[in-house]
Design an enzyme around this catalytic site. Sequence first.
Site, mmCIF file in Angstrom:
data_model
loop_
_atom_site.group_PDB
_atom_site.id
_atom_site.type_symbol
_atom_site.label_atom_id
_atom_site.label_comp_id
_atom_site.label_asym_id
_atom_site.label_seq_id
_atom_site.Cartn_x
_atom_site.Cartn_y
_atom_site.Cartn_z
ATOM 1 N N VAL A 84 0.863 -1.181 0.000
ATOM 2 C CA VAL A 84 0.000 0.000 0.000
ATOM 3 C C VAL A 84 0.895 1.226 0.000
ATOM 4 C CG1 VAL A 84 -2.022 -1.060 1.062
ATOM 5 C CG2 VAL A 84 -0.243 -0.095 2.511
ATOM 6 N N GLU A 85 0.331 2.359 -0.415
ATOM 7 C CA GLU A 85 1.133 3.545 -0.702
ATOM 8 C C GLU A 85 1.873 4.105 0.508
ATOM 9 O OE1 GLU A 85 -2.217 6.943 -0.947
ATOM 10 O OE2 GLU A 85 -2.723 4.982 -1.755
ATOM 11 N N GLN A 86 1.393 3.803 1.717
ATOM 12 C CA GLN A 86 2.034 4.330 2.925
ATOM 13 C C GLN A 86 3.387 3.690 3.200
ATOM 14 O OE1 GLN A 86 -1.132 3.588 2.532
ATOM 15 N NE2 GLN A 86 -2.305 5.366 3.165
#
EC number: 2.8.3.8
Length: 529
Positions: free
Chosen positions: A325-327
């Site tokens: 995920v982008e985090q």
Amino acid sequence: MELSATEAASVIRDGDVVAITGNGGGMLEADAIFAAIEKRFIATGTPRDLVLVHALGVGDGKERGVNRFAHPGLVRRVIGGHWSWSPRMQALARDNRIEAFTLPSGVISLLLRETGAKRPGLITHVGLNTFYDPRSGGGAANEAARNAEPINEIVTLGGEDYIRYLPIRPDVAIVRGTYCDEQGNISCAEESGDLDCHAVALSARNSGGRVLAQVRQRRESKDCLARLVQVPGVMVDHVVVAKDQPQTHVGGYEGSLAGLPHSSEVLPGQFDGLSMPAGARSVIARRAAQEIHAGQSVNFGYGIPGGIAAVLTEQARLKDIWLTVEQGIHNGQLIDGALFGAAAFPGAIMRSTDQFDFYSGGGVDVAFLGAGEVDADGNVNVSRLGQDVVGPGGFVDISQGAKSVVFCGTFETGGLAVGIDAGKLTIKRSGQIPKFVEQVREITFCGPAARLRMKPITYVTERAVFSLADEGVTLTEVAPGIDLQRDVLDRMAFRPEISPNLTLMNPDCFVSDAVGTSSRSIKAGALNV
């Protein structure tokens, strides 16, 4: 130099550019400093006319995070990747009380890094042919922004067009970690992510600005391991110790979210874990999961796609893919809902800037993203819903870089109710707001550009599945129990192409809410990923 939160707030001057880090659910959110800034403004009317920059959504949808800055006069311009966690700031944008700009989250984080390195802004393909292209809006999300100086431009290199996002030079950066040592080295060792804290600090430090860091505690150097330092002390001007700083809005510290199954100093805490989706969301997640093959690198976006991880867990397939995920999270058990972006027992926690580099370069085989509106050309809008500025988050960075994309969303919204029984779907109440529209309000994903690159694109809803073909959006599957004309074609603003091989969706996607969809939470130690 250690300061109180009140003293730190006094560092900020009228008109300053302020860059912050953080993520929804309270991840890496320096809210003690934010609250002190808000309190000072309410009491004295200063600082005012700030420019606020944030890559990810920051807040709780009520008071914390970006909401602290959402007072008329406190900010004059906001450049944000995602706005939904701050309805008060959305209201200021809607009323043209501020200049509202949205940019892809990865663009903002990487632009801050490039600014800190004294490079000429960020030159990238991300945003071409979308609302962030300066030829199509440039990210100016309200009238006040459209009348302001642009923040990007088109440049041509080697015969190819790119977007140059102009440097952002913060006067103040506000970052957060778990602890620091006597030299000001900041560690995020017990946080659920590193996000872009290094890039935010770098951009201010090398632009002549100041860096404020909030931490839970001070430690001696011997207890602040060099390998776990995210922001070196040379980049930090002031430290605020907030002893009651929680890891997330849930409270306490949960070691598994930081990849620390055992830690004597981790405070007791709980968090809402993974829940099986129900109703239409269950159908969409189960059908979307059929697009995943073992060995693939997979990304899940926020919202309906977040439920796919629960389906894969139920099917014992999560271990067969590489999840990101982008985090900055790799693998582990993805947390859905307010803490989306965190994972229990992650395999790796990277800077979000590194993750966005991975996405931009094509590191994801298949991305599963939401869809607010879809039109006949296959364009998708997620960045403006209703009257509100929402922003794209990491949607643009991910969708343009992924080798294939599966858009996931209900066929319509606004009161939709469905029934699921015996492998069939019934529409109990139609939604009031159509999602398959004549023309999307903002192009967050460009269908024609994807067709030119021959990128496989699929649109999954609870009652029908579409693909993007040379002729445009093409209907390929309908749900068992659905009337094609009444429930699908008559409720679209355009007529899609219909595949000559039109089939029924797999009945296995239609599992009654009474079977296999009970909520369950993941607690520390409950997983063995």
